[in-house]
Motif scaffolding. Structure first.
Motif, short mmCIF file in Angstrom:
data_model
loop_
_atom_site.label_atom_id
_atom_site.label_comp_id
_atom_site.label_asym_id
_atom_site.label_seq_id
_atom_site.Cartn_x
_atom_site.Cartn_y
_atom_site.Cartn_z
N VAL A 347 56.80 48.64 82.69
CA VAL A 347 55.69 49.59 82.66
C VAL A 347 54.94 49.54 83.98
N ARG A 348 54.71 48.34 84.50
CA ARG A 348 53.98 48.18 85.77
C ARG A 348 54.72 48.88 86.90
N GLN A 349 56.03 48.73 86.95
CA GLN A 349 56.81 49.37 88.00
C GLN A 349 56.79 50.89 87.86
N ALA A 350 56.90 51.41 86.62
CA ALA A 350 56.88 52.86 86.41
C ALA A 350 55.55 53.45 86.83
N VAL A 351 54.45 52.80 86.44
CA VAL A 351 53.12 53.30 86.81
C VAL A 351 52.94 53.25 88.33
N GLY A 352 53.35 52.16 88.96
CA GLY A 352 53.22 52.07 90.42
C GLY A 352 54.03 53.14 91.13
N MET A 470 49.94 64.64 70.71
CA MET A 470 50.91 65.44 71.47
C MET A 470 51.21 64.77 72.79
N MET A 471 52.47 64.84 73.21
CA MET A 471 52.90 64.31 74.50
C MET A 471 53.89 65.30 75.09
N VAL A 472 53.46 66.11 76.05
CA VAL A 472 54.32 67.12 76.67
C VAL A 472 54.23 66.99 78.17
N ARG A 473 55.30 67.44 78.84
CA ARG A 473 55.35 67.30 80.30
C ARG A 473 56.28 68.34 80.88
N ASP A 474 56.12 68.54 82.17
CA ASP A 474 57.03 69.37 82.94
C ASP A 474 58.33 68.58 83.13
N ARG A 475 59.45 69.17 82.71
CA ARG A 475 60.72 68.45 82.79
C ARG A 475 61.13 68.14 84.23
N ALA A 476 60.56 68.88 85.18
CA ALA A 476 60.90 68.63 86.58
C ALA A 476 60.05 67.55 87.21
N ALA A 477 59.07 67.01 86.47
CA ALA A 477 58.19 65.98 87.02
C ALA A 477 58.92 64.65 87.11
N ASN A 479 60.04 60.74 86.68
CA ASN A 479 60.20 59.83 85.55
C ASN A 479 59.05 58.82 85.53
N GLY A 480 58.71 58.32 84.37
CA GLY A 480 57.63 57.36 84.23
C GLY A 480 56.27 57.99 84.07
N LEU A 481 56.22 59.32 84.00
CA LEU A 481 54.92 59.99 83.92
C LEU A 481 54.23 59.71 82.59
N ASN A 482 54.99 59.61 81.49
CA ASN A 482 54.37 59.31 80.20
C ASN A 482 53.79 57.90 80.18
N ASP A 483 54.50 56.94 80.80
CA ASP A 483 53.96 55.59 80.91
C ASP A 483 52.65 55.61 81.69
N PHE A 484 52.64 56.36 82.76
CA PHE A 484 51.45 56.48 83.60
C PHE A 484 50.28 57.07 82.81
N LEU A 485 50.56 58.08 81.98
CA LEU A 485 49.50 58.71 81.20
C LEU A 485 48.91 57.74 80.17
#
Length: 605
Positions: A347-352, A470-477, A479-485
């Motif tokens: 999680v730490r690596q994804a957020v960073g 709800m958890m939605v995102r732009d598919r082109a964004a 990776n790791g954006l949901n962890d960041f949120l």
């Protein structure tokens, strides 16, 4: 006693009625005894006997259709079956002195009259769409019976009779036109003609009646219900993280006699499905539960509960239902949450990684967003979801930015840094929730550069908690954006006066966890393998792994049900309610909505 403890009576009655219907059809299409027919013709004209045979086919067909309603204890089905069996007795005598069939029908009528107390369930709510479905069903059954008649009388057909010609003859016969086929026997020809015409008239009359009958509205929450439920959430909302989802628009509610508690539910395929714990004062729960069961018995619905807590499961067990653990809810205590340690490395690596890519996050209450910006958020969420079916029943609100949901929280991720108050530089990872309202307005404005790339929507969990909706995102964004949120939501919790976050639900978490441990038994390993296989369609394993990496506290959730034999039907109702199983519907509204989404100009943020 609840009606589901005496289910053998309607089950046996329905089976006997189904057999009686088949017997009527077979008896009508097979030749009668010649000596009996001679006796009848001395009293009645031959046309009366042939017309009675045609009516017997229709009566048998209706008995087949009503057997299911009888199985569900429906009072209207009981009245219809008793009436049809009474008519069947007379028809069997007229068409050929079929005493055996008439006696059997009479015995069945006597049995149904003696057991009339078992068939008191009210009819289900209906709409005019039912007219179309019933019409299609009757038309298909009429064509099937017509083809069967021609197959039985094939030896009496003159000339070539291919399958397409037989089908044409049946369809034309349903509307009163004599088809292209010719018969060597006047009796067979007359029986086929009269039977087809009778079934065609029955189909037309039934469709017209159902189409013109005033429809009964399906259950929905009234404005008064919503107001009373919000008052209960204000006083008792801290008890259950799923409490706010009782306000979902496709639910209705049943109240305790004191009005201090209620149960939110939806009827799905004959299952009265409640979600979460009863809402309100625990001492008033038994009254709401008893009223819930009374309505279920009154309509012959199977009562069931999905997603209740251990406290709620014990309350349902006290009234005779069984409880079964089927998953866990992931809960984060924001006061002790940390990204430190080996377990949080991923999680730490994804957020960073997301922060280095220039993403920033904003968390604020919906009341802090103007109406036009709420509308843009809603449109963006719908655009990201696209044509995918919106899933959720027990842990989804099904809306965003609607009036009355001002305490909901939205967490948004933007793909470029937005200046914080007093600083024109980039916002660091700890600044989530510290952006001014002016900068937030500018970020959502279509003319600003930052683009909205993902969002989380939370509903209130009492006064100090939030539940993920709800958890939605732009598919082109990235990776790791949901962890960041999620991490950003935890960081912003203090500013939102929040102590705990409820995340996604993990189906059969304990089985998945135990199945991969050293020394797990063969049954446990195979069950885990089955769950992993089903994850290709239902995301069971992936949701568990996503939740587990945040090191949450696991809170078990249960389903409650009357008997084990009801579990398959309840499981199908749960899949349908959660939109994992979607039946085709004859309506233009969803299609029109999808076309509108495709043609609508994509929002700029």
């Amino acid at each position: 006693m609840p009606a589901w403890n005496r289910s053998w009576v309607p089950t046996v009655a329905a089976a006997l009625v189904f057999i009686a219907g088949l017997t009527d059809i077979v008896s009508a299409v097979t030749p009668g005894w010649r000596d009996r027919l001679d006796v009848i013709r001395q009293i009645l004209p031959g046309a009366a006997s042939r017309q009675a045979a045609a009516f017997t086919v229709v009566v048998g067909l209706l008995l087949l259709l009503l057997a299911r309603g009888l199985r569900r204890r429906k009072r209207r089905a009981w009245l219809g079956v008793v009436t049809l069996l009474g008519a069947s007795i007379v028809l069997h005598v007229i068409k050929g002195l079929d005493v055996e069939e008439a006696v059997a029908s009479a015995a069945l009528v006597v049995g149904l009259v003696l057991a009339r107390g078992e068939f008191q369930a009210k009819g289900d709510p209906t709409t005019r769409w039912r007219a179309l479905w019933v019409g299609l069903l009757l038309a298909a059954a009429s064509i099937t019976v017509g083809m069967l008649l021609l197959r039985i009388g094939a030896g009496r057909l003159l000339g070539p009779h291919p399958l397409t010609t037989q089908f044409t003859h049946v369809v034309e016969g349903l509307v009163g036109i004599h088809g292209p086929l010719r018969f060597s026997s006047e009796r067979v020809s007359d029986l086929v003609t009269r039977t087809l015409l009778t079934m065609g008239l029955l189909t037309i009359v039934t469709v017209v009646y159902l189409a013109l009958r005033p429809p009964e509205p399906r259950p929905r929450l009234s404005a008064e219900d919503i107001e009373r439920m919000r008052a209960l959430l204000t006083r008792h909302g801290d008890a259950d993280s799923l409490g706010y989802f009782a306000l979902r628009g496709d639910k209705t509610v049943v109240w305790s006699p004191t009005g201090k508690a209620c149960v939110a539910y939806r009827v799905v395929s004959g299952v009265m499905l409640a979600s979460g714990d009863p809402l309100g004062d625990n001492e008033a729960w038994p009254g709401a539960i008893r009223e819930f069961l009374r309505i279920a018995t009154e309509h012959a619905w199977i009562p069931a509960v999905i997603g209740c807590s251990e406290t709620g499961g014990k309350a349902w067990e006290r009234v005779g239902l069984s409880a079964l653990e089927f998953g866990d809810e992931a809960i984060i205590d924001v006061r002790t949450f940390t990204l430190d340690g080996r377990d949080m490395r991923n999680v730490r690596q994804a957020v960073g990684r997301v922060e280095r890519a220039g993403y920033t996050c904003r968390a604020l209450r919906m009341r802090d967003l103007p109406a036009d910006e709420r509308k843009r958020l809603k449109e963006q969420a719908e655009a990201w979801r696209g044509a995918e079916t919106e899933r959720g029943f027990s842990m989804a609100l099904g809306r965003i930015g609607e009036p009355g949901d001002d305490n909901c929280v939205v967490v948004m991720a933007f793909d470029r840094n937005v200046p914080v108050d007093g600083d024109s530089g980039s916002a660091d990872s700890g600044s989530a929730g510290s952006i001014s309202a002016e900068n937030c307005d500018r970020a959502l404005d279509a003319r600003s550069e930052p683009r909205l790339r993902a969002l989380l929507h939370f509903v209130p969990w009492g006064h100090r908690g939030l539940s993920l909706d709800m958890m939605v995102r732009d598919r082109a964004a990235d990776n790791g954006l949901n962890d960041f949120l999620i991490v950003s939501a935890v960081r912003a919790a203090a500013g939102l006066n929040v102590d705990r976050l409820s995340l996604n639900f993990a189906f059969f978490r304990s089985a998945l966890e135990r199945g991969q441990r050293l020394g797990a038994g063969p049954v446990t390993r195979r069950f885990r393998g089955l769950l992993v296989f089903l994850s290709r369609w239902f995301q069971i394993d992936s949701l568990y792994r996503f939740n587990a990496k945040f090191q949450p506290q696991w809170s078990p959730r249960y389903i409650c049900f009357p008997t084990n034999r009801d579990l398959p039907r309840i499981a199908l109702a749960m899949l349908e309610a959660e939109a994992f199983l979607v039946w085709p519907r004859l309506t233009m509204i969803p299609g029109a909505r999808r076309v509108a989404q495709l043609t609508r100009r994509r929002p700029s943020c």
